[in-house]
Scaffold this motif. Structure first.
Motif, short mmCIF file in Angstrom:
data_model
loop_
_atom_site.label_atom_id
_atom_site.label_comp_id
_atom_site.label_asym_id
_atom_site.label_seq_id
_atom_site.Cartn_x
_atom_site.Cartn_y
_atom_site.Cartn_z
N ALA A 88 -1.37 -5.82 25.94
CA ALA A 88 -0.14 -6.10 25.19
C ALA A 88 -0.31 -5.85 23.69
CB ALA A 88 0.31 -7.53 25.44
N LYS A 89 -1.46 -6.26 23.14
CA LYS A 89 -1.65 -6.19 21.69
C LYS A 89 -2.47 -4.99 21.24
CE LYS A 89 -1.38 -11.16 20.89
NZ LYS A 89 -2.09 -12.31 20.31
N ASP A 117 4.51 -14.06 35.39
CA ASP A 117 4.19 -14.81 34.17
C ASP A 117 4.13 -16.31 34.44
OD1 ASP A 117 3.98 -12.48 32.70
OD2 ASP A 117 5.95 -12.68 31.75
N SER A 129 -10.94 -5.63 24.18
CA SER A 129 -11.08 -6.65 25.20
C SER A 129 -12.36 -7.46 25.02
CB SER A 129 -11.08 -6.00 26.58
OG SER A 129 -11.27 -6.98 27.59
N SER A 130 -12.29 -8.72 25.38
CA SER A 130 -13.48 -9.58 25.39
C SER A 130 -14.15 -9.57 26.75
CB SER A 130 -13.07 -11.03 25.06
OG SER A 130 -12.46 -11.08 23.80
N SER A 140 -3.34 -20.85 35.16
CA SER A 140 -4.18 -21.09 33.99
C SER A 140 -4.26 -22.59 33.68
CB SER A 140 -3.64 -20.36 32.76
OG SER A 140 -3.75 -18.97 32.94
N ASP A 166 -6.65 -6.96 31.44
CA ASP A 166 -6.75 -7.91 30.34
C ASP A 166 -5.39 -7.89 29.65
OD1 ASP A 166 -7.07 -9.18 27.90
OD2 ASP A 166 -9.09 -8.40 27.58
N ARG A 167 -4.60 -8.90 29.93
CA ARG A 167 -3.22 -8.93 29.45
C ARG A 167 -3.13 -8.88 27.93
NH1 ARG A 167 0.17 -13.04 33.22
NH2 ARG A 167 1.73 -12.41 31.73
N GLU A 168 -4.00 -9.60 27.25
CA GLU A 168 -3.95 -9.63 25.79
C GLU A 168 -4.28 -8.26 25.20
OE1 GLU A 168 -5.73 -12.08 21.95
OE2 GLU A 168 -6.59 -12.45 23.93
N SER A 169 -5.35 -7.65 25.67
CA SER A 169 -5.76 -6.34 25.17
C SER A 169 -4.67 -5.29 25.45
CB SER A 169 -7.08 -5.92 25.82
OG SER A 169 -7.45 -4.63 25.41
N SER A 176 0.79 -18.65 34.28
CA SER A 176 0.77 -19.84 33.43
C SER A 176 0.36 -21.07 34.23
CB SER A 176 2.15 -20.06 32.81
OG SER A 176 2.18 -21.24 32.06
N THR A 201 -5.66 -4.57 21.45
CA THR A 201 -6.86 -5.06 20.77
C THR A 201 -8.06 -4.91 21.70
OG1 THR A 201 -6.37 -7.30 21.58
CG2 THR A 201 -5.60 -6.74 19.37
#
Length: 193
Positions: free
Chosen positions: A88-89, A130, A93-94, A137, A83-86, A134, A91
């Protein structure tokens, strides 16, 4: 497992990895195995790792209030998992990420990733990854909002023909955002053509 990763990198960058770069990779990537149905990441947890899938297959999904799985990503050998967002940040995960087969991974922590991707050859690879992420996606969003179920299925099979052999129909249907019955009808029509 390292040979698979090195081969993968060398096939995608402008020059082969140097021996000292290979040593850096081996010192930072940690081998890890998951059995079928074992989790790489649970929804609500912070993603501590990104993984390179050396062998096996995995799925990333969320579950709605009715308990229905909605598959966001399917992964096979030679793909990056996480989970790239989790990651990197840092946070929660969803998503859940689960092994669909017995799986061999090479894991990177955030600190290890910083060292690995500071190598010029790996930074080149990251830019490619990346970009590809992109583009994929954009195609996926466009397909979801403008294509019929049959067109989405055709695009999936043309782009990733191995998915049809690696993942059961119910997972393919979930990934496409359709019911298993709709997928069966689409496949039936495709066979008759």
């Amino acid at each position: 497992m390292y040979d698979t990763l090195i081969e993968y990198i060398n096939s995608r960058v402008s020059r082969p990895l140097a021996p000292n770069e290979i040593d850096i990779l081996k010192n930072n990537f940690v081998p890890h195995q998951l059995k079928r149905r074992e989790f790489f990441l649970h929804e609500g947890d912070i993603s501590s790792y990104m993984g390179f899938l050396a062998k096996g297959s995995m799925k990333k999904y969320s579950t709605d209030s009715k308990g229905t799985e909605h598959i966001m990503s399917l992964y096979i050998e030679g793909w990056w998992v996480g989970d790239r967002e989790s990651f990197a940040k840092l946070t929660p995960s969803s998503f859940n990420i689960e092994a669909c087969e017995n799986t061999d991974l090479l894991l990177l922590t955030k600190t290890a990733a910083e060292e690995v991707f500071s190598l010029p050859v790996m930074n080149e690879l990251r830019r490619q990854l990346d970009e590809n992420y992109s583009f994929a996606s954009q195609r996926r969003i466009n397909a979801a909002i403008s294509m019929t179920a049959e067109e989405r299925y055709t695009m999936l099979i043309e782009t990733y023909p191995e998915f049809a052999q690696r993942f059961p129909q119910h997972m393919i249907a979930s990934y496409l955002g359709i019911t298993q019955e709709t997928l069966s009808r689409i496949r039936s029509r495709a066979i008759k053509k």
